[in-house]
Design a protein around this motif. Structure first.
Motif, PDB file in Angstrom:
ATOM      1  N   ASP A   2      76.309  74.786  51.425  1.00 37.55           N
ATOM      2  CA  ASP A   2      75.871  74.735  50.037  1.00 37.55           C
ATOM      3  C   ASP A   2      74.566  73.966  49.854  1.00 37.55           C
ATOM      4  OD1 ASP A   2      77.922  76.300  49.133  1.00 37.55           O
ATOM      5  OD2 ASP A   2      79.276  74.599  48.812  1.00 37.55           O
ATOM      6  N   LYS A   3      73.834  73.773  50.948  1.00 37.71           N
ATOM      7  CA  LYS A   3      72.543  73.082  50.848  1.00 37.71           C
ATOM      8  C   LYS A   3      71.425  74.011  51.289  1.00 37.71           C
ATOM      9  CE  LYS A   3      74.142  68.428  51.653  1.00 37.71           C
ATOM     10  NZ  LYS A   3      74.325  67.436  52.691  1.00 37.71           N
ATOM     11  N   MET A   4      70.328  73.958  50.556  1.00 33.37           N
ATOM     12  CA  MET A   4      69.161  74.789  50.897  1.00 33.37           C
ATOM     13  C   MET A   4      67.915  73.932  50.778  1.00 33.37           C
ATOM     14  SD  MET A   4      67.523  77.817  48.572  1.00 33.37           S
ATOM     15  CE  MET A   4      68.811  79.000  48.811  1.00 33.37           C
ATOM     16  N   SER A   5      66.958  74.157  51.677  1.00 30.60           N
ATOM     17  CA  SER A   5      65.642  73.555  51.470  1.00 30.60           C
ATOM     18  C   SER A   5      64.593  74.620  51.750  1.00 30.60           C
ATOM     19  CB  SER A   5      65.445  72.336  52.355  1.00 30.60           C
ATOM     20  OG  SER A   5      65.570  72.714  53.690  1.00 30.60           O
ATOM     21  N   TYR A   6      63.480  74.520  51.064  1.00 31.27           N
ATOM     22  CA  TYR A   6      62.393  75.464  51.337  1.00 31.27           C
ATOM     23  C   TYR A   6      61.054  74.742  51.283  1.00 31.27           C
ATOM     24  CZ  TYR A   6      61.098  75.729  46.373  1.00 31.27           C
ATOM     25  OH  TYR A   6      60.683  75.426  45.100  1.00 31.27           O
ATOM     26  N   ALA A   7      60.085  75.350  51.954  1.00 32.53           N
ATOM     27  CA  ALA A   7      58.705  74.860  51.898  1.00 32.53           C
ATOM     28  C   ALA A   7      57.823  76.085  51.894  1.00 32.53           C
ATOM     29  CB  ALA A   7      58.409  73.993  53.107  1.00 32.53           C
ATOM     30  N   GLN A   8      56.850  76.128  50.988  1.00 34.65           N
ATOM     31  CA  GLN A   8      55.935  77.267  50.989  1.00 34.65           C
ATOM     32  C   GLN A   8      54.499  76.799  50.823  1.00 34.65           C
ATOM     33  OE1 GLN A   8      57.462  79.822  47.941  1.00 34.65           O
ATOM     34  NE2 GLN A   8      56.517  78.675  46.301  1.00 34.65           N
ATOM     35  N   THR A   9      53.608  77.553  51.449  1.00 35.95           N
ATOM     36  CA  THR A   9      52.170  77.248  51.380  1.00 35.95           C
ATOM     37  C   THR A   9      51.451  78.502  50.915  1.00 35.95           C
ATOM     38  OG1 THR A   9      52.356  75.688  53.203  1.00 35.95           O
ATOM     39  CG2 THR A   9      50.144  76.497  52.700  1.00 35.95           C
ATOM     40  N   THR A  10      50.714  78.365  49.827  1.00 40.85           N
ATOM     41  CA  THR A  10      49.914  79.472  49.293  1.00 40.85           C
ATOM     42  C   THR A  10      48.454  79.049  49.409  1.00 40.85           C
ATOM     43  OG1 THR A  10      51.704  79.818  47.699  1.00 40.85           O
ATOM     44  CG2 THR A  10      49.647  80.988  47.284  1.00 40.85           C
ATOM     45  N   MET A  11      47.692  79.753  50.247  1.00 41.68           N
ATOM     46  CA  MET A  11      46.264  79.403  50.393  1.00 41.68           C
ATOM     47  C   MET A  11      45.489  80.119  49.298  1.00 41.68           C
ATOM     48  SD  MET A  11      45.779  77.217  52.754  1.00 41.68           S
ATOM     49  CE  MET A  11      44.014  77.212  52.514  1.00 41.68           C
ATOM     50  N   LEU A  12      44.720  79.356  48.535  1.00 43.55           N
ATOM     51  CA  LEU A  12      43.945  79.915  47.429  1.00 43.55           C
ATOM     52  C   LEU A  12      42.452  79.752  47.688  1.00 43.55           C
ATOM     53  CD1 LEU A  12      45.894  78.319  44.412  1.00 43.55           C
ATOM     54  CD2 LEU A  12      46.244  80.589  45.417  1.00 43.55           C
ATOM     55  N   ASP A  13      41.676  80.667  47.090  1.00 46.77           N
ATOM     56  CA  ASP A  13      40.226  80.507  47.024  1.00 46.77           C
ATOM     57  C   ASP A  13      39.935  80.326  45.541  1.00 46.77           C
ATOM     58  OD1 ASP A  13      37.515  80.702  47.008  1.00 46.77           O
ATOM     59  OD2 ASP A  13      37.410  82.617  48.084  1.00 46.77           O
ATOM     60  N   ILE A  14      39.697  79.078  45.137  1.00 41.23           N
ATOM     61  CA  ILE A  14      39.554  78.766  43.704  1.00 41.23           C
ATOM     62  C   ILE A  14      38.540  77.630  43.525  1.00 41.23           C
ATOM     63  CG2 ILE A  14      41.591  77.212  43.783  1.00 41.23           C
ATOM     64  CD1 ILE A  14      42.177  78.166  40.858  1.00 41.23           C
ATOM     65  N   TYR A  15      37.804  77.664  42.444  1.00 38.80           N
ATOM     66  CA  TYR A  15      36.795  76.637  42.142  1.00 38.80           C
ATOM     67  C   TYR A  15      35.828  76.412  43.319  1.00 38.80           C
ATOM     68  CZ  TYR A  15      40.439  75.644  38.671  1.00 38.80           C
ATOM     69  OH  TYR A  15      41.387  75.753  37.688  1.00 38.80           O
ATOM     70  N   GLY A  16      35.499  77.515  44.012  1.00 40.33           N
ATOM     71  CA  GLY A  16      34.501  77.427  45.083  1.00 40.33           C
ATOM     72  C   GLY A  16      34.977  76.767  46.355  1.00 40.33           C
ATOM     73  N   ARG A  17      36.311  76.637  46.521  1.00 43.37           N
ATOM     74  CA  ARG A  17      36.812  76.038  47.761  1.00 43.37           C
ATOM     75  C   ARG A  17      38.161  76.642  48.137  1.00 43.37           C
ATOM     76  NH1 ARG A  17      38.688  72.432  43.655  1.00 43.37           N
ATOM     77  NH2 ARG A  17      40.620  71.360  44.194  1.00 43.37           N
ATOM     78  N   GLU A  18      38.574  76.437  49.382  1.00 46.57           N
ATOM     79  CA  GLU A  18      39.924  76.863  49.769  1.00 46.57           C
ATOM     80  C   GLU A  18      40.883  75.722  49.456  1.00 46.57           C
ATOM     81  OE1 GLU A  18      40.645  78.669  53.551  1.00 46.57           O
ATOM     82  OE2 GLU A  18      39.083  80.161  53.225  1.00 46.57           O
ATOM     83  N   PHE A  19      42.031  76.085  48.891  1.00 45.06           N
ATOM     84  CA  PHE A  19      42.985  75.058  48.463  1.00 45.06           C
ATOM     85  C   PHE A  19      44.372  75.389  49.005  1.00 45.06           C
ATOM     86  CE2 PHE A  19      46.023  72.975  45.790  1.00 45.06           C
ATOM     87  CZ  PHE A  19      45.453  71.737  45.545  1.00 45.06           C
ATOM     88  N   GLU A  20      45.018  74.384  49.599  1.00 42.97           N
ATOM     89  CA  GLU A  20      46.381  74.571  50.120  1.00 42.97           C
ATOM     90  C   GLU A  20      47.371  74.202  49.011  1.00 42.97           C
ATOM     91  OE1 GLU A  20      47.030  73.678  54.520  1.00 42.97           O
ATOM     92  OE2 GLU A  20      48.427  72.291  53.554  1.00 42.97           O
ATOM     93  N   HIS A  21      47.882  75.219  48.334  1.00 41.02           N
ATOM     94  CA  HIS A  21      48.823  75.031  47.209  1.00 41.02           C
ATOM     95  C   HIS A  21      50.234  75.030  47.822  1.00 41.02           C
ATOM     96  CE1 HIS A  21      50.845  75.660  43.483  1.00 41.02           C
ATOM     97  NE2 HIS A  21      50.631  76.949  43.309  1.00 41.02           N
ATOM     98  N   THR A  22      50.951  73.909  47.715  1.00 47.11           N
ATOM     99  CA  THR A  22      52.251  73.823  48.408  1.00 47.11           C
ATOM    100  C   THR A  22      53.377  73.484  47.438  1.00 47.11           C
ATOM    101  OG1 THR A  22      51.917  71.492  48.925  1.00 47.11           O
ATOM    102  CG2 THR A  22      51.207  73.081  50.595  1.00 47.11           C
ATOM    103  N   ASP A  23      54.571  73.940  47.798  1.00 47.60           N
ATOM    104  CA  ASP A  23      55.778  73.668  47.014  1.00 47.60           C
ATOM    105  C   ASP A  23      56.936  73.475  47.957  1.00 47.60           C
ATOM    106  OD1 ASP A  23      54.948  74.254  44.112  1.00 47.60           O
ATOM    107  OD2 ASP A  23      54.074  75.849  45.313  1.00 47.60           O
ATOM    108  N   LYS A  24      57.758  72.463  47.666  1.00 49.74           N
ATOM    109  CA  LYS A  24      58.964  72.290  48.481  1.00 49.74           C
ATOM    110  C   LYS A  24      60.054  71.679  47.616  1.00 49.74           C
ATOM    111  CE  LYS A  24      57.462  67.875  50.295  1.00 49.74           C
ATOM    112  NZ  LYS A  24      57.111  67.045  51.371  1.00 49.74           N
ATOM    113  N   ASN A  25      61.299  71.983  47.997  1.00 49.39           N
ATOM    114  CA  ASN A  25      62.419  71.417  47.245  1.00 49.39           C
ATOM    115  C   ASN A  25      63.677  71.484  48.104  1.00 49.39           C
ATOM    116  OD1 ASN A  25      63.795  70.214  45.151  1.00 49.39           O
ATOM    117  ND2 ASN A  25      63.538  71.910  43.702  1.00 49.39           N
TER     118      ASN A  25
END
Ligand code: HEM
Length: 200
Positions: free
Chosen positions: A170-193
């Protein structure tokens, strides 16, 4: 480690006569309040603690071109910013499993006009593992693409996506990385829970 410590809960993988394989472990209503989101700002980074509910339901089996047999689980993820109590991310999609080729697929959309078709072939060890690591990517191998509106492609482009989910009982964990090209730079947008199953 004793034999008892080594026992890992194996979920019932057949539901209504359909074999869901590694997707069975996902089914249920999950809640977690340890979320950490790192998101882009024009001149820096936003760090957003969050809580969320994810509901996974069996979506039965599907046949493609009279050849490919998939099982699918449908989900809805609703994410709330802890500091405001307001929903700030909403995601709907499917996880799919092709047992014959051991291909795991995760397709979803978010309400920014971005849609992802991510996937991976699990090793034999992973697909036989009672609690496999469900890891998929898009935007890296051209076979697994990202579609987005003209505005997003120009101003806030999603370059790639990687998601890892681990379930144990009954336990779950996740991690995700979304690489963005925004505001003139590459950005590592991450989420975990980390989440707990609170219902079927
Ligand atoms: C728990 C999951 C997620 C959360 C909490 C989240 C949250 C955020 C936040 C707070 C921003 C900054 C802009 C804003 O305040 O709205 C943002 C931007 C963005 N996110 Fe996410 N996100 C998540 C997952 C994703 C995923 C999976 C994708 C795409 C596959 C994605 C794509 C984007 C894009 C393209 C932007 C740039 C838009 C902008 O900042 O103007 N996000 N996200």
């Amino acid at each position: 480690m004793s034999e008892i410590d080594a026992v890992i809960e194996r979920p019932e993988t057949t539901i209504d006569g359909i074999e869901y394989g590694p997707l069975a472990a996902l089914i249920g209503v999950w809640k977690g309040d340890q979320g950490v989101d790192i998101a882009p700002e024009p001149d820096g980074t936003e760090n957003n603690p969050y809580f969320e509910t994810i509901t996974f339901e069996p979506a039965k089996d599907v046949e493609n071109a009279e050849e490919q047999e998939l099982v699918a689980v449908r989900y809805h993820q609703q994410v709330t910013r802890t500091s405001t109590g307001k929903v700030f991310h909403d995601q709907v999609g499917y996880w799919m499993w092709d047992a014959r080729t051991r291909t795991l697929m995760h397709s979803f959309t978010i309400p920014r006009a971005v849609a992802i078709v991510s996937g991976a072939v699990l090793t034999e060890d992973q697909s036989n593992n009672p609690t496999p690591l469900l890891k998929v990517t898009a935007g890296i191998d051209p076979d697994w693409p990202i579609a987005q509106s003209p505005f997003m492609a120009q101003k806030a482009k999603t370059l790639s996506y990687e998601c890892k989910i681990k379930v144990n009982g009954d336990k779950m964990s996740y991690a995700q990385t979304t690489m963005l090209d925004i505001y003139g730079r590459e950005f590592e947008h991450t989420d975990k829970n980390a989440l707990k199953r609170v219902g079927d």
